[in-house]
Motif scaffolding. Sequence first.
Motif, mmCIF file in Angstrom:
data_model
loop_
_atom_site.group_PDB
_atom_site.id
_atom_site.type_symbol
_atom_site.label_atom_id
_atom_site.label_comp_id
_atom_site.label_asym_id
_atom_site.label_seq_id
_atom_site.Cartn_x
_atom_site.Cartn_y
_atom_site.Cartn_z
ATOM 1 N N ARG A 54 32.073 46.221 45.429
ATOM 2 C CA ARG A 54 33.265 46.554 44.977
ATOM 3 C C ARG A 54 34.174 47.430 46.100
ATOM 4 O O ARG A 54 35.357 47.207 45.925
ATOM 5 N N ALA B 124 35.577 44.757 48.265
ATOM 6 C CA ALA B 124 36.762 44.000 47.541
ATOM 7 C C ALA B 124 38.086 44.813 47.522
ATOM 8 O O ALA B 124 39.158 44.329 47.983
ATOM 9 N N ARG B 125 37.822 46.243 47.317
ATOM 10 C CA ARG B 125 39.226 47.125 47.197
ATOM 11 C C ARG B 125 39.653 47.042 48.687
ATOM 12 O O ARG B 125 41.033 47.022 48.650
ATOM 13 N N ARG B 126 38.863 47.144 49.669
ATOM 14 C CA ARG B 126 39.470 47.268 50.990
ATOM 15 C C ARG B 126 39.914 46.124 51.503
ATOM 16 O O ARG B 126 41.137 46.082 52.094
ATOM 17 N N LYS B 127 39.478 44.932 51.095
ATOM 18 C CA LYS B 127 40.152 43.523 51.225
ATOM 19 C C LYS B 127 41.633 43.418 50.405
ATOM 20 O O LYS B 127 42.735 43.082 51.077
ATOM 21 N N GLN B 128 41.493 44.005 49.250
ATOM 22 C CA GLN B 128 42.751 44.007 48.584
ATOM 23 C C GLN B 128 43.783 44.692 49.303
ATOM 24 O O GLN B 128 45.023 44.489 49.246
ATOM 25 N N ARG B 129 43.558 46.015 49.710
ATOM 26 C CA ARG B 129 44.224 46.742 50.589
ATOM 27 C C ARG B 129 44.914 46.201 51.755
ATOM 28 O O ARG B 129 46.144 46.254 52.144
ATOM 29 N N LEU C 203 45.135 43.077 52.451
ATOM 30 C CA LEU C 203 46.045 41.929 52.137
ATOM 31 C C LEU C 203 47.351 42.520 51.684
ATOM 32 O O LEU C 203 48.361 41.736 52.050
ATOM 33 N N GLY C 204 47.493 43.635 51.058
ATOM 34 C CA GLY C 204 48.549 44.179 50.547
ATOM 35 C C GLY C 204 49.388 44.526 51.797
ATOM 36 O O GLY C 204 50.732 44.285 51.952
#
Length: 224
Positions: free
Chosen positions: A21, A24-29, A31-32
Amino acid sequence: MGMPQPTHRMRPASAATTTARKKARRKQRRLGWFILVLGFIATAGALIKLELPRVFDKAIPQGLYREVPPVSALHPELSTAAKELARQAKAAGITVVYTDDFRSSEAQDKLYEKGRSQGGSVVTHAKGGESYHNYGLAIDFALENKRGEIIWDMEYDGNRNSKADWLEVASLGKGLGFTWGGDWPDFKDNPHLQMDFGYSIWELQKGNRPSGSLLADGTTAGEK
C-alpha cells in the motif's frame, strides 16, 4: 437468554500488504508530480508560442528563447512626442533643435572613448548597449537663438519671459511623458530626454523590446 452473538474482528494487515500500500501511494504521488510538471511545461510552451506579454518577457528575457534583432530607429511614439515638443516650444517662442536620437551600439562605443582613449571631455558614461539611445528611446536637444546659432546655454531666455528657455523645454518634455536627464541625481545629462516604457537597461540588454520598437530585420516588436 438468547444465544451469544459471534464477534468478528478485523485481521491486522500483514507486513507485506502494508508495504504494498505504501508503494502504491508513493507511485500515485510521483505520477501526480509528473503530470503537474508536464502541465507547467505545456503552459510555458504555449505562452512562448503565442508571444509572451511584456510582464512575462521581463521575467523571462526574450533573448533566452528567441533571436532578438537590434533596434534600428527611434521608437515611433517617441518620435511623435518629439515633434509635439518642438511644436509646443515654438508656440512659446523657443526653437528646439534635436542633435541626436537613435544611436547604434557601435556609435555609442565611439562616443564613450571621448575623453578617454580620444581627446576632449567625457560626454557619456555608457558603453554600447548601456544607453537608451541604443534602443531608440532617447533624444538629445539644444536651442537655436535669434541669430540662428545652436546653443547649449541653460540660462538663455530668448522669449524674454524671465524663464530659462532650456528649463521650459525640459518641463514641456516631462509633460509629454519624457524623463529629463537634468533631473538625474548623479551624472546630469541636461540635453537628454528619454521614454523607457518601464524597461530597465538590463531588461533591454536581455532582448526585451517595448511594443512598437523598429527592429533591424524590418519587423516591429510586438507583431504577431
